[in-house]
Scaffold this active site. Structure first.
Site, PDB file in Angstrom:
ATOM      1  CG  ASP A  63       4.224  -7.146  -1.976  1.00  0.00           C
ATOM      2  OD1 ASP A  63       3.695  -5.874  -1.926  1.00  0.00           O
ATOM      3  OD2 ASP A  63       3.359  -7.946  -2.488  1.00  0.00           O
ATOM      4  CB  VAL A  64       5.363  -1.853   0.846  1.00  0.00           C
ATOM      5  CG1 VAL A  64       6.823  -1.360   0.479  1.00  0.00           C
ATOM      6  CG2 VAL A  64       4.375  -1.312  -0.314  1.00  0.00           C
ATOM      7  CE1 TYR A 153      -5.062   5.612  -5.331  1.00  0.00           C
ATOM      8  CE2 TYR A 153      -6.718   7.579  -5.620  1.00  0.00           C
ATOM      9  CZ  TYR A 153      -5.488   6.808  -5.445  1.00  0.00           C
ATOM     10  OH  TYR A 153      -4.369   7.722  -5.856  1.00  0.00           O
ATOM     11  CE  LYS A 157      -3.742   6.578  -2.419  1.00  0.00           C
ATOM     12  NZ  LYS A 157      -2.354   6.515  -1.897  1.00  0.00           N
TER      13      LYS A 157
END
Length: 249
Positions: A63-64, A153, A157
């Site tokens: 799980d990064v 989101y 980003k």
């Protein structure tokens, strides 16, 4: 195009079991890289390994979004990483500010932002010591506008774009290149359900402005692999927009 651009090099790719991540892994393998493939879904990782018997592929179930995940990927690489491709990302149900919940916000930022920071932090000392290295982060059309996703989101980003520029500036003189790609719609397994009626009404009419349809994952992988290669040796601190012309509208 040389098919041996990555001979003798080790690459780490996150979200390696599907979509853009898998296509990136496969292109790097095809061009001679040893690939550390990080993936959180066991079945996807098993399928990737089965599809490439005998390849220089090191699968890592991780799980990064956690420090343990970043540590596992670096350990699997043996401490040497020439290329890092931060592909992992999740959507936010298109939830705007009034509707966003803490759990969604925290998870999206953990996967999309904190994992990028941790993996860059992990690989940079080795790259600096070696005097070279390439990092490619997956940003989004949502880094360019407010009409591509929900609040979490979009914020994540924009953060990726900023981290890309700052890290390129900080370590460019040490031979490190840090760039990003900004996809528009892509045919991937990312969960992109619309959970907000308000945003559906706002975004729906805009989607028709995209000049081409959803991209294939391999099309994004081509851009990522090019940025990671020496063919892009003079490209640093940029975000390459790969959105089918959406940003031109």
């Amino acid at each position: 195009m040389s098919r041996t651009r990555f001979d003798g090099r080790t690459a780490v790719v996150t979200a390696a079991g599907a979509g853009i991540g898998r296509a990136t892994v496969e292109q790097l393998l095809d061009e001679g890289a040893r690939v550390i493939a990080g993936e959180i879904v066991p079945d996807r990782l098993d399928d990737l390994v089965a599809a490439h018997p005998g390849a220089a592929l090191v699968p890592v179930l991780a799980d990064v979004a956690t420090q343990e995940g970043a540590d596992a990927l670096l350990a699997a690489a043996g401490g040497r990483v020439d290329v890092l491709c931060n592909v992992a990302g999740i959507m936010d149900g298109f939830l705007p500010a009034v509707e966003i919940d803490d759990a969604t916000w925290d998870r999206v930022l953990a996967v999309n932002v904190t994992s990028v920071m941790r993996l860059m932090r992990a690989v940079l000392p080795g790259m600096i010591e070696a005097g070279h290295g390439a990092i490619v982060n997956v940003s989004s059309e949502a880094a360019l506008r407010g009409a591509a996703a929900g609040l979490a989101y979009t914020a994540s980003k924009h953060a990726v774009a900023g981290m890309t520029k700052q890290t390129a500036f900080a370590y460019g003189p040490q031979g490190i290149r840090v760039n990003a790609v900004a996809p528009g719609p892509v045919k991937t397994s990312i969960e992109g359900s619309m959970k907000s009626a308000h945003m559906a009404a706002r975004i729906g009419p805009i989607m028709g402005a995209i000049l081409t349809g959803a991209a294939e994952p391999a099309e994004l992988a081509h851009a990522i692999v090019w940025l990671a290669s020496d063919d892009a040796s003079n490209v640093n601190g940029t975000t390459l927009v790969c959105d089918g012309g959406w940003s031109a509208v």
